[in-house]
Write a protein that holds these residues in place. Structure first.
Motif, PDB file in Angstrom:
ATOM      1  N   TYR A  39     -10.752  39.832 -27.922  1.00 14.93           N
ATOM      2  CA  TYR A  39     -10.472  41.260 -27.806  1.00 14.93           C
ATOM      3  C   TYR A  39     -11.632  42.021 -28.422  1.00 14.93           C
ATOM      4  O   TYR A  39     -12.063  41.736 -29.543  1.00 14.93           O
ATOM      5  CB  TYR A  39      -9.176  41.620 -28.539  1.00 14.93           C
ATOM      6  N   VAL A  40     -12.151  42.974 -27.677  1.00 14.05           N
ATOM      7  CA  VAL A  40     -13.273  43.772 -28.151  1.00 14.05           C
ATOM      8  C   VAL A  40     -12.915  45.234 -27.944  1.00 14.05           C
ATOM      9  O   VAL A  40     -12.449  45.610 -26.864  1.00 14.05           O
ATOM     10  CB  VAL A  40     -14.570  43.445 -27.361  1.00 14.05           C
ATOM     11  N   LYS A  41     -13.125  46.043 -28.980  1.00 10.74           N
ATOM     12  CA  LYS A  41     -12.766  47.451 -28.780  1.00 10.74           C
ATOM     13  C   LYS A  41     -13.845  48.419 -29.227  1.00 10.74           C
ATOM     14  O   LYS A  41     -14.653  48.138 -30.104  1.00 10.74           O
ATOM     15  CB  LYS A  41     -11.450  47.778 -29.468  1.00 10.74           C
ATOM     16  N   PHE A  42     -13.815  49.543 -28.562  1.00  8.17           N
ATOM     17  CA  PHE A  42     -14.627  50.701 -28.909  1.00  8.17           C
ATOM     18  C   PHE A  42     -13.676  51.585 -29.714  1.00  8.17           C
ATOM     19  O   PHE A  42     -12.758  52.179 -29.171  1.00  8.17           O
ATOM     20  CB  PHE A  42     -15.061  51.372 -27.606  1.00  8.17           C
ATOM     21  N   SER A  43     -13.871  51.623 -31.028  1.00  8.12           N
ATOM     22  CA  SER A  43     -12.936  52.342 -31.892  1.00  8.12           C
ATOM     23  C   SER A  43     -13.197  53.835 -31.888  1.00  8.12           C
ATOM     24  O   SER A  43     -14.355  54.261 -31.992  1.00  8.12           O
ATOM     25  CB  SER A  43     -13.073  51.849 -33.335  1.00  8.12           C
ATOM     26  N   HIS A  44     -12.156  54.614 -31.806  1.00  2.00           N
ATOM     27  CA  HIS A  44     -12.296  56.051 -32.016  1.00  2.00           C
ATOM     28  C   HIS A  44     -12.709  56.266 -33.469  1.00  2.00           C
ATOM     29  O   HIS A  44     -12.125  55.660 -34.373  1.00  2.00           O
ATOM     30  CB  HIS A  44     -10.952  56.738 -31.741  1.00  2.00           C
ATOM     31  N   PRO A  45     -13.716  57.106 -33.714  1.00  2.00           N
ATOM     32  CA  PRO A  45     -14.222  57.215 -35.090  1.00  2.00           C
ATOM     33  C   PRO A  45     -13.193  57.794 -36.062  1.00  2.00           C
ATOM     34  O   PRO A  45     -13.293  57.563 -37.266  1.00  2.00           O
ATOM     35  CB  PRO A  45     -15.435  58.138 -34.954  1.00  2.00           C
ATOM     36  N   ALA A  46     -12.232  58.546 -35.566  1.00  3.19           N
ATOM     37  CA  ALA A  46     -11.220  59.103 -36.473  1.00  3.19           C
ATOM     38  C   ALA A  46     -10.034  58.164 -36.578  1.00  3.19           C
ATOM     39  O   ALA A  46      -9.712  57.660 -37.650  1.00  3.19           O
ATOM     40  CB  ALA A  46     -10.770  60.474 -35.976  1.00  3.19           C
ATOM     41  N   SER A  47      -9.372  57.920 -35.492  1.00  4.68           N
ATOM     42  CA  SER A  47      -8.111  57.170 -35.535  1.00  4.68           C
ATOM     43  C   SER A  47      -8.323  55.673 -35.615  1.00  4.68           C
ATOM     44  O   SER A  47      -7.440  54.939 -36.044  1.00  4.68           O
ATOM     45  CB  SER A  47      -7.301  57.472 -34.278  1.00  4.68           C
ATOM     46  N   ARG A  48      -9.457  55.223 -35.178  1.00  6.23           N
ATOM     47  CA  ARG A  48      -9.777  53.787 -35.048  1.00  6.23           C
ATOM     48  C   ARG A  48      -8.895  53.109 -34.000  1.00  6.23           C
ATOM     49  O   ARG A  48      -8.875  51.888 -33.894  1.00  6.23           O
ATOM     50  CB  ARG A  48      -9.710  53.045 -36.387  1.00  6.23           C
ATOM     51  N   TYR A  49      -8.134  53.882 -33.281  1.00  3.39           N
ATOM     52  CA  TYR A  49      -7.472  53.344 -32.094  1.00  3.39           C
ATOM     53  C   TYR A  49      -8.543  53.095 -31.037  1.00  3.39           C
ATOM     54  O   TYR A  49      -9.692  53.508 -31.179  1.00  3.39           O
ATOM     55  CB  TYR A  49      -6.447  54.353 -31.557  1.00  3.39           C
ATOM     56  N   ALA A  50      -8.149  52.432 -29.959  1.00  2.00           N
ATOM     57  CA  ALA A  50      -9.123  52.062 -28.938  1.00  2.00           C
ATOM     58  C   ALA A  50      -9.424  53.238 -28.017  1.00  2.00           C
ATOM     59  O   ALA A  50      -8.523  53.804 -27.406  1.00  2.00           O
ATOM     60  CB  ALA A  50      -8.604  50.890 -28.118  1.00  2.00           C
ATOM     61  N   VAL A  51     -10.692  53.610 -27.959  1.00  2.00           N
ATOM     62  CA  VAL A  51     -11.158  54.485 -26.875  1.00  2.00           C
ATOM     63  C   VAL A  51     -11.120  53.652 -25.595  1.00  2.00           C
ATOM     64  O   VAL A  51     -10.612  54.080 -24.567  1.00  2.00           O
ATOM     65  CB  VAL A  51     -12.583  54.985 -27.167  1.00  2.00           C
ATOM     66  N   VAL A  52     -11.645  52.456 -25.740  1.00  2.00           N
ATOM     67  CA  VAL A  52     -11.501  51.413 -24.727  1.00  2.00           C
ATOM     68  C   VAL A  52     -11.312  50.101 -25.476  1.00  2.00           C
ATOM     69  O   VAL A  52     -12.051  49.817 -26.412  1.00  2.00           O
ATOM     70  CB  VAL A  52     -12.750  51.306 -23.831  1.00  2.00           C
ATOM     71  N   GLY A  53     -10.306  49.344 -25.082  1.00  2.00           N
ATOM     72  CA  GLY A  53     -10.116  48.017 -25.656  1.00  2.00           C
ATOM     73  C   GLY A  53     -10.009  47.017 -24.515  1.00  2.00           C
ATOM     74  O   GLY A  53      -9.272  47.251 -23.557  1.00  2.00           O
ATOM     75  N   ALA A  54     -10.759  45.948 -24.625  1.00  2.00           N
ATOM     76  CA  ALA A  54     -10.744  44.949 -23.544  1.00  2.00           C
ATOM     77  C   ALA A  54     -10.316  43.601 -24.103  1.00  2.00           C
ATOM     78  O   ALA A  54     -10.838  43.139 -25.117  1.00  2.00           O
ATOM     79  CB  ALA A  54     -12.124  44.831 -22.907  1.00  2.00           C
ATOM     80  N   ALA A  55      -9.336  43.003 -23.425  1.00  2.00           N
ATOM     81  CA  ALA A  55      -8.884  41.662 -23.796  1.00  2.00           C
ATOM     82  C   ALA A  55      -9.121  40.740 -22.616  1.00  2.00           C
ATOM     83  O   ALA A  55      -8.902  41.125 -21.459  1.00  2.00           O
ATOM     84  CB  ALA A  55      -7.401  41.678 -24.154  1.00  2.00           C
ATOM     85  N   ALA A  56      -9.587  39.548 -22.924  1.00  2.00           N
ATOM     86  CA  ALA A  56      -9.837  38.582 -21.858  1.00  2.00           C
ATOM     87  C   ALA A  56      -9.394  37.205 -22.315  1.00  2.00           C
ATOM     88  O   ALA A  56      -9.541  36.850 -23.481  1.00  2.00           O
ATOM     89  CB  ALA A  56     -11.321  38.563 -21.506  1.00  2.00           C
ATOM     90  N   ALA A  57      -8.821  36.461 -21.365  1.00  2.00           N
ATOM     91  CA  ALA A  57      -8.507  35.051 -21.601  1.00  2.00           C
ATOM     92  C   ALA A  57      -9.119  34.259 -20.457  1.00  2.00           C
ATOM     93  O   ALA A  57      -9.022  34.647 -19.291  1.00  2.00           O
ATOM     94  CB  ALA A  57      -6.995  34.844 -21.648  1.00  2.00           C
ATOM     95  N   VAL A  58      -9.771  33.177 -20.816  1.00  2.00           N
ATOM     96  CA  VAL A  58     -10.504  32.395 -19.817  1.00  2.00           C
ATOM     97  C   VAL A  58     -10.142  30.924 -19.977  1.00  2.00           C
ATOM     98  O   VAL A  58     -10.081  30.406 -21.088  1.00  2.00           O
ATOM     99  CB  VAL A  58     -12.032  32.569 -19.989  1.00  2.00           C
ATOM    100  N   THR A  59      -9.877  30.266 -18.848  1.00  2.00           N
ATOM    101  CA  THR A  59      -9.774  28.819 -18.843  1.00  2.00           C
ATOM    102  C   THR A  59     -10.977  28.309 -18.067  1.00  2.00           C
ATOM    103  O   THR A  59     -11.215  28.732 -16.935  1.00  2.00           O
ATOM    104  CB  THR A  59      -8.475  28.359 -18.159  1.00  2.00           C
ATOM    105  N   GLY A  60     -11.740  27.461 -18.703  1.00  2.00           N
ATOM    106  CA  GLY A  60     -13.011  27.135 -18.060  1.00  2.00           C
ATOM    107  C   GLY A  60     -13.494  25.744 -18.355  1.00  2.00           C
ATOM    108  O   GLY A  60     -14.481  25.565 -19.054  1.00  2.00           O
TER     109      GLY A  60
END
Lengths: 787, 288
Positions: free
Chosen positions: B182-203
């Protein structure tokens, strides 16, 4: 008294703050910790529209709630509380602490509830209904200058609060203007850079919001007011005047204050209402601002547009500067609102020997929270406009930004230096600070690293800024309540030392620094000294803490008072030792003839004698307590050079600060550890303005950043480790040679961050980027060209 | 910052909590309090009653069985972040939990309260959507299990009815050859996700046998990025393939984008592929 055989000299040492243990452990007493039997709680009903005429207020449902003691509308408050104090030297509209007829910003109070507890007070405020006829909201300060879409105050046509007010070259004492020299400089120029820049609104956001407890005691006819203020004596002055009491009847106490940043200089309506209501009802009352309220009801800072023009030759020699300012001051004049932007005019020269300078200031009313002093108060704005424009000039002529500065500095031999806009710089060596910063940063190496990173496709930029600012406020001619400071030093019967100071520290560490000074002055241990402050019944006089004046003015008063006591104590010691007072030295807890410490007396022995002087030496009164007022002849003008290395993410526009180097010259330092702490905090707020902070209003006048979920304040994790150094150029204007440092970090850092971002994105043709540097804004420069 | 009056009840069991909900129409459930209490204090919510389920032991803790992690609704973010089982079987969830708020928030806030609040900028819903989690709900008609797509119904809106209680979140445990991030772009005030991306891979062997990707912050509910998943399936997990697949992320967002003064919807959509790419890259590395 037991003391080490040899006491170290403490001035100049990194002594840890004595204040910290109690504050870190939660043992401090703040306004909200104050409680009194029978205490009532206030809640303010506030306007939720930016502009409107009050038609009616219905308080009946609120009054019906059990436990509601009283409700006062603005009109009712006006019957026993006069208009807000505005001591600045400009005309100001009448401003009521609680609006009686027109509301002029979201958050403007319209009624106050007095109730048994805070929850009930809030319930009652919510139960009040206000019928308002909405008026158009004035939001854009430049559009407001045409009187559109509305005029806030009838006596101020076109919403002009101040100005246009000219200063600088060709401006006579009476305000008459002769443009020939300025026009001539620009006509002669080989290059002119011109830019409109916005220095955006900020919310000061102290960790402790404001609060007040007011306790009028009928019978005694005295009022005690506890307030989260930076200047209890000034608060007392205004509270007494507005409640019809004498200053002898009012005691103001600033207990622990959890940050002020200038916002707690102001005298607020809530404090005056609390005092007046307590007096009227004969009851103690408390009001503590909550965080949501703080974004509306505590003053904002900055909020000024600058049109900057620099004329120069292609060899980098500057010929002239024009700075036209439009300050968006919000709905009303508060205590210092009107003078803050004048400080921007006053610092228009920066560190440079501009042959001609013309600054012009217009202040505009808008339907927003009023502005007033915020850390730096006018000087960060000046440094920002001038330094950004100098950076643009460097880019325009293809010169290293450090070299451009070097070619234009006011030189050390020119001090004291009278600038074109009327400031008298006390002392300075700007090139030394520049060179120290270049060396600390490894400037040439940094440029190479930046270029290498760019070759790899990274967007890396370097920014450099100089600054010079105004510290040590006064003198009295410049401040409506006087610009001196006061101190009293008392050697107690047991040889301990109690000192009072009229400055009112709230993070500045004066309990430590002032004790360091006295420890050295008297040759006694730091642990034997207490510094008292923040209570007008304990500290007889004072002005307060703001404008980086604690050390330069308050410290000087302490030094003078200490000197008086020491002189008197030496006379007692001379009588005991049958020696000449001029031969005595105070060191290691003893007073003795120089070179013969064993034959001397302990400090405590002399103190005891002075308090039971049998027999009393001729010409002396008993006791060891003296006071001093220090009136500074001028301000001090600290300076420095800040350098930033910043990277912008090419894919997302997110800026990341990689390095931050700050070299500051605050003259002589009492405690370098505390100075560094001040610079760290200042840098954080200065960088914060560039990178994360902005008060935003919608076009309808509604605030859009009204909580800490929306309004960002920077965090330690956002930054690299700050790299600090300093140069020392003492000031001649006080006996300590100390210039002050509370605001420095906020002033130098902001422009160099923006310049670094412009440098990083220079390849996309950008010359200037207005703050704040939102990632989206930078991303649009990189990807759209439509920023 | 002073809540309106409400009645307070503490439930000792799920059954008792359901009874209290039935007896007090409009009552709100209180778990860790980090979503509800701010709403109460701001008077954005003013329920007549609050039912505190925070001390119901049966809703607490993490167990691993039947190929899934069973996470009680009252399990705190700090416990999830520190859990060996979660770190082994659902790295993205541990990663997201470790980035919520600050230590004080993580020590009090719960997974159940977080997802029931359904803030579009919250981290956990995005991760749970990507990991194919199911939500166990105890209601008047018994217990039911919902997929993320059914559980999250809109901004601050879930499938939970007035008398329902979310009791657990179940996350399929990843096997070997799988990884998530999970990788997120944190809002500088709330630290909630401006954009948050989650990925699961089987490889296994460097070829993508399956990928699931979700993005939060840009839309009212987390978006499963089917286009990205399809583009990656069967491909080698190379940097180029990941970048090419991630570029499609925005196409799954639809037209209702969230924006605010900090970041417009257009911008969130535009930078989402960057974060998807980063999440996929990290997940693929972990899938090893």
């Amino acid at each position: 008294m037991t003391a080490p055989a040899v006491l170290p000299k403490l001035v100049g040492q990194r002594v840890r703050r004595r204040e910290d243990p109690r504050l870190i452990q939660g043992r401090g007493t703040y306004v909200d910790d104050v409680t009194i039997a029978g205490l009532q709680h206030l809640a303010f009903k506030r306007s939720d529209i930016p502009h409107g005429r009050i038609l009616s207020i219905d308080t009946s449902a609120a009054e019906a709630l059990d436990g509601v003691e009283a409700i006062f509308t603005g009109a009712q408050i006006a019957e026993f509380l006069g208009p807000m104090p505005v001591p600045t030297p400009f005309p100001a509209p009448e401003h009521r602490a609680v609006a009686a007829d027109v509301v002029r910003y979201v958050g403007d109070p319209v009624a106050v509830v007095v109730a048994r507890d805070r929850y009930l007070a809030r319930d009652a405020a919510d139960a009040i209904t206000v019928d308002c006829e909405p008026l158009p909201a004035v939001v854009d300060p430049e559009a407001a200058l045409s009187g559109q879409p509305a005029v806030l105050h009838a006596d101020f046509p076109n919403n002009v609060a101040v100005g246009p007010l000219p200063a600088g070259t060709g401006v006579g004492r009476g305000g008459q203007v002769d443009d020939s020299a300025v026009d001539g400089a620009f006509a002669e120029a080989e290059v002119v850079v011109s830019q409109r820049m916005v220095n955006q609104r900020l919310a000061p956001t102290a960790i402790e919001p404001r609060g007040v407890v007011a306790h009028f005691e009928p019978g005694k006819e005295t009022l005690t007011i506890w307030s989260s203020t930076q200047n209890p004596h000034i608060l007392r002055t205004h509270v007494a005047a507005l409640t019809g009491l004498g200053q002898d009847q009012v005691r103001a106490i600033a207990p622990e204050v959890g940050g002020g940043f200038g916002a707690k200089i102001n005298i607020y309506g809530e404090d005056l209402v609390a005092a007046a209501v307590s007096k009227r009802l004969g009851l103690p009352v408390k009001w503590v601002e909550d965080r949501s309220e703080a974004f509306l009801a505590t003053i904002h800072g900055r909020g000024i547009i600058g049109y900057v023009d620099i004329a120069a030759r292609r060899d980098g020699r500057v010929l002239g500067l024009k700075l036209r300012l439009v300050a968006d001051i919000g709905a009303y004049n508060m205590l210092l609102t009107a003078v803050v932007p004048t400080q921007t005019m006053r610092m228009a020269n920066g560190t440079y020997a501009f042959p001609v300078v013309r600054a012009t200031l217009t202040e505009v009313f808008t339907n927003k929270t009023p502005t007033d002093a915020y850390r730096g108060a006018g000087r960060p704005e000046a440094a920002y406009f001038v330094e950004r424009a100098m950076d643009m000039l460097a880019r325009e002529i293809g010169m290293d930004p450090a070299e451009l500065r070097r070619r234009n500095f006011i030189q050390p031999h020119q001090f004291p230096y009278k600038t074109q806009v009327g400031a008298l710089y006390d002392s300075g060596d700007y090139e030394k600070a520049l060179d120290r910063a270049l060396e600390k940063a490894g400037w040439e190496q940094l440029k190479a690293e930046r270029d290498a990173a760019r070759a790899d496709g990274r967007l890396v930029g370097l920014g450099l800024s100089m600054y010079v600012e105004i510290c040590g406020l006064g003198p009295s001619a410049r401040l409506p309540n006087g610009g001196w400071e006061y101190s009293q030093v008392t050697v107690e019967r047991d040889g301990r030392i109690s000192a009072t100071t009229g400055v009112s520290p709230h993070g500045q560490g004066n309990e430590t620094t002032f004790a360091q000074m006295l420890a050295d002055q008297f040759g006694v241990p730091l642990e034997h000294i207490r510094i008292h402050h923040g209570d007008t019944a304990v500290v007889k006089q004072g002005i307060g803490t703001f404008g980086s004046r604690s050390q330069a003015v308050g410290g000087a008063a302490l030094h003078l008072a200490g000197g008086k006591v020491k002189t008197k104590m030496a006379k007692f010691a001379a009588a005991l030792l049958e020696a000449h007072e001029g031969d005595l030295v105070f060191e290691n807890g003893r007073i003795a003839v120089a070179g013969a410490p064993a034959a001397g007396k302990t400090f405590a022995e002399v103190a005891a004698y002075a308090h039971r002087p049998v027999k009393l030496p001729a010409g002396l009164e008993p006791g060891l307590s003296e006071e001093a007022f220090f009136e500074p002849p001028n301000n001090t003008y600290p300076f420095g050079c800040h350098i930033a290395l910043l990277e912008v993410d090419r894919d997302t526009g997110e800026p990341r600060l990689l390095r931050m180097v700050a070299v500051d010259d605050a003259g002589n330092l009492i405690n370098p550890l505390i100075v560094e702490g001040q610079i760290h905090g200042g840098l954080t707020q200065g960088i914060g303005q560039a990178l994360v902070e902005e008060v935003v209003y919608g076009d309808d006048g509604q605030p859009l950043t009204g909580s800490l979920m929306d309004y960002a304040i920077p965090r330690a994790t956002d930054f690299p480790r700050f790299e600090l150094d300093n140069t020392v150029t003492p000031t001649p204007v006080n006996p300590l040679g100390a210039k002050g440092v509370g605001e420095a970090g906020t002033i130098g850092s902001t422009p160099c961050i923006v310049s670094a971002a412009v440098d990083a994105l220079g390849g996309f043709g950008v010359r200037h980027i207005d703050m704040l540097l939102r990632p989206e804004k930078l991303w649009r420069i990189i990807h759209g060209g439509n920023a | 910052m002073f809540a309106a009056d409400f009645e307070y009840y503490r439930a000792g069991s799920v059954a008792e909590a359901r009874e209290l909900l039935a007896a007090h129409p409009g009552a709100k459930l209180l778990a860790g309090g980090h979503s509800l209490i701010p709403l109460l204090k701001l008077r954005l919510a003013a329920p007549a009653a609050v039912v505190d389920i925070g001390r119901i032991g049966e809703l607490h803790g993490i167990s691993n069985g039947g190929g899934a992690l069973h996470i009680g609704a009252l399990t705190t973010h700090a416990e999830i972040a520190a859990s060996a089982a979660v770190n082994a079987g659902a790295e993205a969830l541990a990663e997201a939990a470790s980035q919520i708020g600050d230590p004080a928030v993580r020590n009090r806030g719960t997974i159940g309260g977080n997802v029931a609040h359904a803030d579009p900028a919250s981290d956990l819903p995005t991760v749970l959507a990507a990991l194919g989690a199911t939500f166990t709900v105890s209601g008047p008609d018994g217990e039911r299990s919902l997929a993320a797509a059914d559980f999250f119904q809109g901004m601050m809106a879930t499938a939970l009815g007035e008398h329902d209680i979310l009791t657990a979140v179940n996350v399929p445990a990843a096997g070997s050859g799988s990884g998530s991030a999970y990788v997120k772009f944190s809002h500088p005030a709330s630290r909630y996700a401006v954009v948050g991306a989650a990925a699961a891979v089987t490889g296994a062997g460097g070829t993508c046998a399956g990928a699931s990707v979700a993005v939060g912050g840009a839309t009212a509910v987390p978006v499963r990025c089917a286009s990205v998943e399809a583009a990656l399936a069967g491909r080698a997990l190379s940097a180029d393939a990941i970048a090419a697949a991630a570029a499609a992320a925005g196409s799954d967002f639809g037209d209702d984008l969230l924006g605010d003064v900090f970041a417009s919807g257009e911008y969130r959509k535009a930078v989402a592929p960057v974060y998807v790419q980063r999440a996929l890259t990290a997940a693929a590395e972990r899938a090893g």
